[in-house]
Design an enzyme around this catalytic site. Structure first.
Site, PDB file in Angstrom:
ATOM      1  N   GLU A 117       0.828  -1.203   0.000  1.00  0.00           N
ATOM      2  CA  GLU A 117       0.000   0.000   0.000  1.00  0.00           C
ATOM      3  C   GLU A 117       0.863   1.253   0.000  1.00  0.00           C
ATOM      4  O   GLU A 117       2.005   1.241   0.469  1.00  0.00           O
ATOM      5  CB  GLU A 117      -0.916   0.009   1.232  1.00  0.00           C
ATOM      6  CG  GLU A 117      -1.920  -1.127   1.227  1.00  0.00           C
ATOM      7  CD  GLU A 117      -2.764  -1.184   2.496  1.00  0.00           C
ATOM      8  OE1 GLU A 117      -3.854  -1.780   2.438  1.00  0.00           O
ATOM      9  OE2 GLU A 117      -2.346  -0.645   3.532  1.00  0.00           O
TER      10      GLU A 117
ATOM     11  N   CYS B  61       3.342   8.532   1.188  1.00  0.00           N
ATOM     12  CA  CYS B  61       3.905   7.547   2.108  1.00  0.00           C
ATOM     13  C   CYS B  61       4.109   6.264   1.316  1.00  0.00           C
ATOM     14  O   CYS B  61       3.133   5.666   0.851  1.00  0.00           O
ATOM     15  CB  CYS B  61       2.948   7.331   3.280  1.00  0.00           C
ATOM     16  SG  CYS B  61       3.494   6.110   4.473  1.00  0.00           S
TER      17      CYS B  61
ATOM     18  N   CYS C 242       6.470  -6.855   6.747  1.00  0.00           N
ATOM     19  CA  CYS C 242       7.569  -6.309   7.542  1.00  0.00           C
ATOM     20  C   CYS C 242       8.061  -7.390   8.487  1.00  0.00           C
ATOM     21  O   CYS C 242       7.262  -8.173   9.020  1.00  0.00           O
ATOM     22  CB  CYS C 242       7.108  -5.082   8.332  1.00  0.00           C
ATOM     23  SG  CYS C 242       8.441  -4.280   9.280  1.00  0.00           S
TER      24      CYS C 242
ATOM     25  N   CYS D 250       6.618  -5.687  15.353  1.00  0.00           N
ATOM     26  CA  CYS D 250       6.169  -4.818  16.446  1.00  0.00           C
ATOM     27  C   CYS D 250       4.705  -5.134  16.765  1.00  0.00           C
ATOM     28  O   CYS D 250       3.866  -5.184  15.859  1.00  0.00           O
ATOM     29  CB  CYS D 250       6.310  -3.350  16.052  1.00  0.00           C
ATOM     30  SG  CYS D 250       8.025  -2.861  15.698  1.00  0.00           S
TER      31      CYS D 250
ATOM     32  N   CYS E 131       1.738  -2.766  15.379  1.00  0.00           N
ATOM     33  CA  CYS E 131       1.690  -2.365  13.967  1.00  0.00           C
ATOM     34  C   CYS E 131       1.021  -3.433  13.129  1.00  0.00           C
ATOM     35  O   CYS E 131       1.442  -4.596  13.111  1.00  0.00           O
ATOM     36  CB  CYS E 131       3.110  -2.108  13.456  1.00  0.00           C
ATOM     37  SG  CYS E 131       3.164  -1.492  11.764  1.00  0.00           S
TER      38      CYS E 131
ATOM     39  N   CYS F 278      -0.708   6.068  10.298  1.00  0.00           N
ATOM     40  CA  CYS F 278       0.450   5.349  10.814  1.00  0.00           C
ATOM     41  C   CYS F 278       0.031   4.083  11.552  1.00  0.00           C
ATOM     42  O   CYS F 278      -0.847   4.111  12.400  1.00  0.00           O
ATOM     43  CB  CYS F 278       1.239   6.249  11.759  1.00  0.00           C
ATOM     44  SG  CYS F 278       1.987   7.641  10.924  1.00  0.00           S
TER      45      CYS F 278
END
Length: 414
Positions: A139, A152, A159, A163, A166, A403
């Protein structure tokens, strides 16, 4: 009479609850020792087709010659791609009609297929869902602000930093993106802007900027850990700042590269001699919390990451950004603002700017945004300590484009 030997930080710690990080609705992958799994290497998958944006200027000329055309056609092709944001042979009437299709197929193979687009009600923020050649999904989010347009971008599919707060990291790392796949996100966003697809009055805030109607700012805060895909991210940045028509002709100062704290890569970035903006996603100044919040803290502790950020400033003269997601009763305590200020000021003045980010609200969740008065007090304490601090605007919450919200849907949902 007993003497209270607690430090001011320790005294404040008992004043408010301490919520511990935990995953909700998913389970973190673990390594053989039971720690959150970190994936630094990209899984092996089929490589995307080689694209003009993967090549140097010289390589583009040679490739065009291999396809049976004179080398100067490479510059024409670059002009169409980097200046007119087009990969459509029908628009390239300056190329010989008989060889145009073959040339474009060989130099500008399709990289991103748009599978979904979500826009805010005002139309000033668009989230694109792209399918890569191998079915991987990524995205990017396009945002109009007064006087600038920010994109962005993603640097990885998924990833590997794991975390717990996230959404992007829940499925782990699918693979690194290629240089051209990163650049293509910008080209496609520029094409959307040129077609009038980004809302708002394009005249507002644009009078003092000749480039206001294309992407002016890049933030590597989409899917992925940029510094875990170091080589391709740097190649993409160099293509972004290369003068048109050989690149996108962007200003390096408008490009922000973020990391959760890969210290060796931060030091390497400082030696690149590119005046971009570096951002450290810190989210906690104390290792006790950061070990749970940011699993890579098990490799490089908070002070090591802050030291590397300061070294970046010392080498480049570029002020560093500290990103700090404010999470209710987890990391938003006043004593943590004081500790953060103490650590930053211990390394000097004028080298850093803190961007607290209100976490996107999830009512009833452990991951919930701080109360407004708590946010304000956190910011006030940092500013009072002489650390420039600005609460960051979070765009795109209504379309899951803010975010921590980027998590590409399964292919079955597309």
């Amino acid at each position: 009479m007993a003497t209270d030997t607690r430090t001011p930080f320790e005294e404040q710690r008992s004043a408010r609850p301490q919520v511990r990080p935990r995953t909700e609705g998913w389970t973190q992958a673990q390594d053989s020792e039971g720690r959150p799994l970190l994936q630094f290497a990209s899984p092996k998958r089929g490589k995307p087709p080689v694209h003009l944006a993967d090549m140097t200027v010289e390589e583009r000329v040679e490739k065009v010659k291999e396809l049976g055309l004179p080398g100067f056609r490479a510059k024409q092709l670059s002009t169409h791609y980097f200046t007119h944001y087009s990969s459509d042979p029908a628009t390239m009437t300056d190329l010989p009609a008989a060889q145009r299709e073959e040339l474009v197929a060989g130099m500008l193979p399709p990289l991103l297929t748009e599978t979904r687009r979500l826009a805010t009600d005002k139309g000033d923020t668009i989230k694109f869902l792209w399918k890569l050649h191998d079915g991987a999904l990524v995205e990017s989010v396009l945002m109009r602000y007064p006087g600038r347009i920010t994109l962005c971008v993603s640097s990885q599919a998924g990833c590997g930093m794991n975390c717990p707060f996230c959404a992007t990291g829940q499925a782990g790392l699918t693979r690194n993106m290629s240089t051209a796949e990163i650049v293509e996100q910008i080209v496609r966003a520029n094409a959307a802007i040129a077609a009038g697809e980004l809302g708002g009055d394009p005249r507002k805030g644009g009078q003092d900027r000749v480039d206001a109607e294309r992407v002016t700012n890049i933030v590597f805060m989409g899917m992925g850990e940029p510094l875990a895909n170091y080589k391709r991210v740097i190649e993409a940045v160099r293509t972004m700042i290369a003068p048109q028509p050989h690149g996108l002709g962007m200003s390096a100062r408008g490009i922000t590269v973020s990391t959760v704290g890969l210290v060796p890569a931060i030091k390497k970035l400082a030696d690149e001699d590119i005046p971009l903006t570096f951002a450290l996603s810190l989210h906690a100044p104390d290792d006790e919390l950061r070990d749970e919040l940011i699993p890579v803290n098990s490799r490089w502790k908070a002070d090591e990451a802050i030291d590397a950020a300061y070294e970046y400033y010392a080498k480049t003269g570029r002020r560093v950004s500290i990103e700090y997601a404010l999470i209710k009763d987890m990391n938003d305590h006043a004593w943590r603002a004081d500790l953060l200020a103490e650590k930053l000021n211990a390394r000097g003045k004028g080298w850093v700017h803190v961007n607290p980010i209100p976490l996107n609200p999830t009512p009833g969740s452990v991951w919930t945004s701080s109360e407004p008065h708590v946010q304000d007090e956190f910011v006030r304490r940092l500013n009072a300590a002489g650390v420039p601090t600005t609460l960051r605007d979070t765009r795109g919450k209504e379309i899951d484009g803010a975010c921590g919200q980027l998590a590409a849907a399964d292919e079955t949902d597309v």
